[in-house]
Design an enzyme around this catalytic site. Structure first.
Site, short mmCIF file in Angstrom:
data_model
loop_
_atom_site.label_atom_id
_atom_site.label_comp_id
_atom_site.label_asym_id
_atom_site.label_seq_id
_atom_site.Cartn_x
_atom_site.Cartn_y
_atom_site.Cartn_z
N GLU A 91 0.82 -1.20 0.00
CA GLU A 91 0.00 0.00 0.00
C GLU A 91 0.86 1.25 0.00
O GLU A 91 1.96 1.26 0.52
CB GLU A 91 -0.81 0.07 1.30
CG GLU A 91 -1.76 -1.04 1.49
CD GLU A 91 -2.32 -1.06 2.92
OE1 GLU A 91 -2.47 0.02 3.52
OE2 GLU A 91 -2.58 -2.15 3.40
N CYS A 110 -2.17 2.00 8.80
CA CYS A 110 -1.13 1.08 8.42
C CYS A 110 -1.62 -0.35 8.21
O CYS A 110 -2.04 -1.02 9.14
CB CYS A 110 -0.12 1.13 9.56
SG CYS A 110 1.39 0.35 9.25
N1 SAH Z 1 7.35 0.40 11.54
C1 SAH Z 1 7.48 1.83 11.52
C2 SAH Z 1 6.72 2.51 10.42
C3 SAH Z 1 5.36 1.99 10.05
S1 SAH Z 1 4.03 2.32 11.16
C4 SAH Z 1 7.13 2.39 12.88
O1 SAH Z 1 6.80 1.62 13.77
O2 SAH Z 1 7.26 3.58 13.07
C5 SAH Z 1 3.76 4.04 11.01
C6 SAH Z 1 3.06 4.64 12.21
O3 SAH Z 1 1.65 4.31 12.21
C7 SAH Z 1 3.62 4.14 13.53
O4 SAH Z 1 3.77 5.18 14.45
C8 SAH Z 1 2.54 3.17 13.95
O5 SAH Z 1 2.62 2.92 15.30
C9 SAH Z 1 1.28 3.89 13.50
N2 SAH Z 1 0.06 3.08 13.44
C10 SAH Z 1 -0.06 1.77 13.24
N3 SAH Z 1 -1.35 1.38 13.28
C11 SAH Z 1 -2.09 2.49 13.51
C12 SAH Z 1 -3.49 2.75 13.65
N4 SAH Z 1 -4.39 1.79 13.57
N5 SAH Z 1 -3.87 4.03 13.90
C13 SAH Z 1 -2.94 5.03 13.96
N6 SAH Z 1 -1.63 4.85 13.82
C14 SAH Z 1 -1.19 3.59 13.61
#
Ligand code: SAH
Length: 340
Positions: free
Chosen positions: A89, A330
């Site tokens: 994505e 994500c």
């Molecule tokens: N692995 C990396 C980058 C990908 S996640 C990281 O952990 O930073 C990107 C961001 O989206 C991260 O801060 C993650 O915690 C957040 N994220 C994941 N699922 C989410 C959701 N359902 N709602 C809001 N943010 C989310």
């Protein structure tokens, strides 16, 4: 055979030198690929025939293909199919300051964060450099726009695919390439300390964001398994070094989960943890997903949390919500597509 979109300018220069050609050919090829956006080698009219034939033996230009495109207000979500039929994505967000693309770095993710949809589908493989570059080119071509900002916050953990991510940044940052300024690129990590250190040594102007999501080890261990390997004190320690060395401000991402990490006590603990650091906190309203039980904090809880940080002199913002209607959290689109 390598995909040509996976080579940095330096790697392409090396290629030409090793074929007894002048290294400036690399600049010419980069211009064809990234300035003029040709889709075949034949269109590179200032490169001589023999050279083109050799390149065609050594490289392909295969793109990724669009599977679905979902539009919301100021947001477009793309699902792409890769050559081996895996899917990734990318999410485009239209801001007043420009177009920002959130790119994926892996197919699935092994970090296993409790709140995250990407982790439900385990990592299948990392993305090759060209598969990240092509997310940008495909979105730009599809919407006929230019992307001004790139965030590595899609599916995957960028620092779990470190070398390809660094090459990707080099290609999109190159003035001869896509030419996105380092200050317009943000890498987000769950906190893989040795890679943060390596990143620091590179001394790039790229922004670093840390997914923190909890102010202490007990809570962070529950939400993010990586914390058992690199606990908060080690993380904060390397980030203090990073800030000192690079003179750059670090962003902390903090998702607010109702009754989990959104209490006044958590806010105070977070303020104490970050006191005096050159950083800012980005509070993220949780994007709820049907498969995971966490709930989004109430709006007044978010504001209370914000106020406590402010009162304690922590720079803080609340992230604008873009994708909840189009499942832009994500990993959501990919995992729903798999189920359909
Ligand atoms: N692995 C990396 C980058 C990908 S996640 C990281 O952990 O930073 C990107 C961001 O989206 C991260 O801060 C993650 O915690 C957040 N994220 C994941 N699922 C989410 C959701 N359902 N709602 C809001 N943010 C989310």
């Amino acid at each position: 055979m390598k995909n040509i979109y996976g080579l940095t300018l330096e790697q392409l220069e090396q290629y030409f030198l090793s074929h007894n050609e002048k290294s400036f050919k690399a600049t010419q090829v980069f211009e064809w690929l990234y300035k003029r956006r040709v889709s075949s080698f034949e269109e590179m009219t200032n490169i001589k025939k023999e050279t083109l034939e050799q390149m065609q033996k050594d490289f392909n230009m295969t793109s990724i293909h669009l599977l679905t495109k979902t539009e919301g207000k100021d947001v477009v979500k793309f699902l792409f199919g890769l050559e081996d039929s895996n899917k990734v994505e990318a999410v485009l967000m239209k801001h007043d300051y420009g177009n920002s693309l959130c790119v994926s770095t892996e197919v699935g993710c092994n970090m296993g964060c409790a709140f995250c949809e990407s982790g439900r589908l385990k990592k299948v493989r990392h993305l090759e450099t060209h598969e990240m570059v092509l997310q940008i080119l495909a979105v730009e071509a599809c919407l006929n726009i230019r992307i001004s900002h790139v965030v590595l916050m899609g599916i995957g953990e960028p620092f779990d695919n470190y070398d390809n991510v660094i090459d990707f940044i080099s290609i999109i940052n190159s003035g001869k390439g896509i030419d996105i300024g380092a200050r317009h690129i943000t890498v987000s990590t769950c906190g893989i300390v040795p890679k943060i250190e390596a990143f620091m040594e590179m001394d790039k102007q790229v922004n670093l964001a840390i997914s923190l999501h909890a102010p202490n080890n007990t809570l962070r261990n529950q939400l993010m398994p990586i914390n058992k390997v690199y606990p908060i004190e080690k993380l904060i320690d390397i980030l203090k070094k990073y800030i000192e060395r690079t003179n750059r401000r670090v962003t902390f991402e903090y998702i607010l989960l109702e009754n989990v990490n959104d209490t006044d006590a958590c806010a105070l603990e977070l303020a104490n943890l970050l006191k005096g650091m050159n950083c800012y906190v980005n509070l993220i309203p949780y994007n709820e997903t049907s498969h995971i039980e966490f709930k989004k904090s109430k709006q007044d809880t978010i504001m209370r949390f914000y106020d406590i940080l402010k009162k304690n002199k922590i720079n803080v913002t609340v992230r604008r919500e873009f994708g909840s209607k189009v499942m832009a959290a994500c990993g959501q689109l990919r995992s729903n597509y798999e189920e359909a």
